[in-house]
Design an enzyme around this catalytic site. Structure first.
Site, mmCIF file in Angstrom:
data_model
loop_
_atom_site.group_PDB
_atom_site.id
_atom_site.type_symbol
_atom_site.label_atom_id
_atom_site.label_comp_id
_atom_site.label_asym_id
_atom_site.label_seq_id
_atom_site.Cartn_x
_atom_site.Cartn_y
_atom_site.Cartn_z
ATOM 1 N N GLU A 103 23.560 35.103 8.989
ATOM 2 C CA GLU A 103 23.796 33.703 8.992
ATOM 3 C C GLU A 103 23.701 33.115 10.417
ATOM 4 O O GLU A 103 23.538 31.800 10.148
ATOM 5 C CB GLU A 103 24.815 33.343 8.096
ATOM 6 C CG GLU A 103 26.176 33.577 8.706
ATOM 7 C CD GLU A 103 26.772 34.980 8.864
ATOM 8 O OE1 GLU A 103 28.006 35.049 9.556
ATOM 9 O OE2 GLU A 103 25.895 35.889 8.468
ATOM 10 N N HIS A 146 25.339 39.116 12.338
ATOM 11 C CA HIS A 146 25.482 38.186 11.362
ATOM 12 C C HIS A 146 23.953 37.617 11.068
ATOM 13 O O HIS A 146 23.719 36.704 12.083
ATOM 14 C CB HIS A 146 26.408 37.196 12.028
ATOM 15 C CG HIS A 146 27.964 37.674 12.020
ATOM 16 N ND1 HIS A 146 28.789 37.412 10.932
ATOM 17 C CD2 HIS A 146 28.603 38.186 12.852
ATOM 18 C CE1 HIS A 146 30.064 38.021 11.180
ATOM 19 N NE2 HIS A 146 30.028 38.374 12.496
ATOM 20 N N CYS A 153 28.004 42.527 8.879
ATOM 21 C CA CYS A 153 29.100 42.744 9.747
ATOM 22 C C CYS A 153 30.112 44.031 9.215
ATOM 23 O O CYS A 153 29.821 45.090 8.954
ATOM 24 C CB CYS A 153 29.890 41.662 10.346
ATOM 25 S SG CYS A 153 30.626 41.684 11.860
#
Length: 223
Positions: free
Chosen positions: A196, A194, A93
């Protein structure tokens, strides 16, 4: 999650997740643990020495990220580790945006690892920030993607990177225009999304990065 000294003594290959107060470092660290990847949150220049790969997560603004890294005395050491020692690096990001020379967000001078600028999305019909799932098309094979050619990833961004050299663009997405969603330049990788928070496909790319870092470290040890 092991501390760096313990991991080094036990012979683990270790990913360092930079914890600079403005990011979402614990979320990335937990995702790596879920994958069985040994990692440690790092916040001092000395801790870079024992890391086989480095991840710079990002939530918030480019100016806050650069300020936090500077206050912790990490900017110079990060440049040395990534550009000098060629340690595998993954930005996430805002961790992608600060790789470039300049960001319109806060009119910020960034790290300059990759030539180019970061611009704000413009358009009367665009809701900023872009928030949600967006399709990414990958332009080529990469150790990061592991053969994945497209997928849906989770984005939260008001700004996008505009590389000077388009050959560093690994993947693109569309939000009012095509924009750079992933970059790859030598040992440097970064995702605007993102990873994750992007389900199994995001975790797969994190796992691929960790494997690349381990293989790179094995090559260095074997010399």
């Amino acid at each position: 999650m092991y501390d760096l000294c313990t991991a080094s003594c036990m012979g683990f290959y270790m990913i360092g997740v930079i914890d600079y107060r403005a990011g979402n470092s614990p979320s990335v660290a937990n995702a790596l643990l879920k994958l069985g990847v040994e990692n440690s949150l790092i916040s001092t220049a000395e801790e870079f020495e024992l890391c086989d790969g480095i991840i710079l997560p990002g939530v918030g603004s480019a100016d806050a990220t650069i300020s936090s890294l500077d206050e912790l005395g990490l900017l110079g050491r990060l440049k040395e580790a990534v550009l000098g020692e060629k340690k595998p690096f993954l930005g996430i990001c805002v961790g992608l945006q600060v790789l470039f020379e300049y960001s319109e967000e806060g009119e910020t001078e960034c790290m300059g690892f990759i030539k180019g600028k970061v611009r704000r999305f413009e358009g009367a019909k665009l809701r900023v920030p872009q928030m949600g799932w967006n399709k990414v098309d990958f332009r080529r094979d990469s150790v990061l993607t592991g053969g994945i050619r497209e997928g849906y990833f989770y984005f939260v961004n008001s700004y996008y990177a505009e590389p000077e050299d388009e050959s560093v663009i690994l993947g693109t997405a569309e939000y009012g225009q095509d924009f750079c969603a992933f970059v790859e330049s030598g040992n440097i990788f970064a995702s605007q999304c993102h990873l994750e928070k992007s389900g199994n496909v995001g975790l797969a790319l994190l796992k691929n990065f960790a494997g690349y870092a381990e293989n790179t470290a094995k090559g260095r040890v074997g010399k």
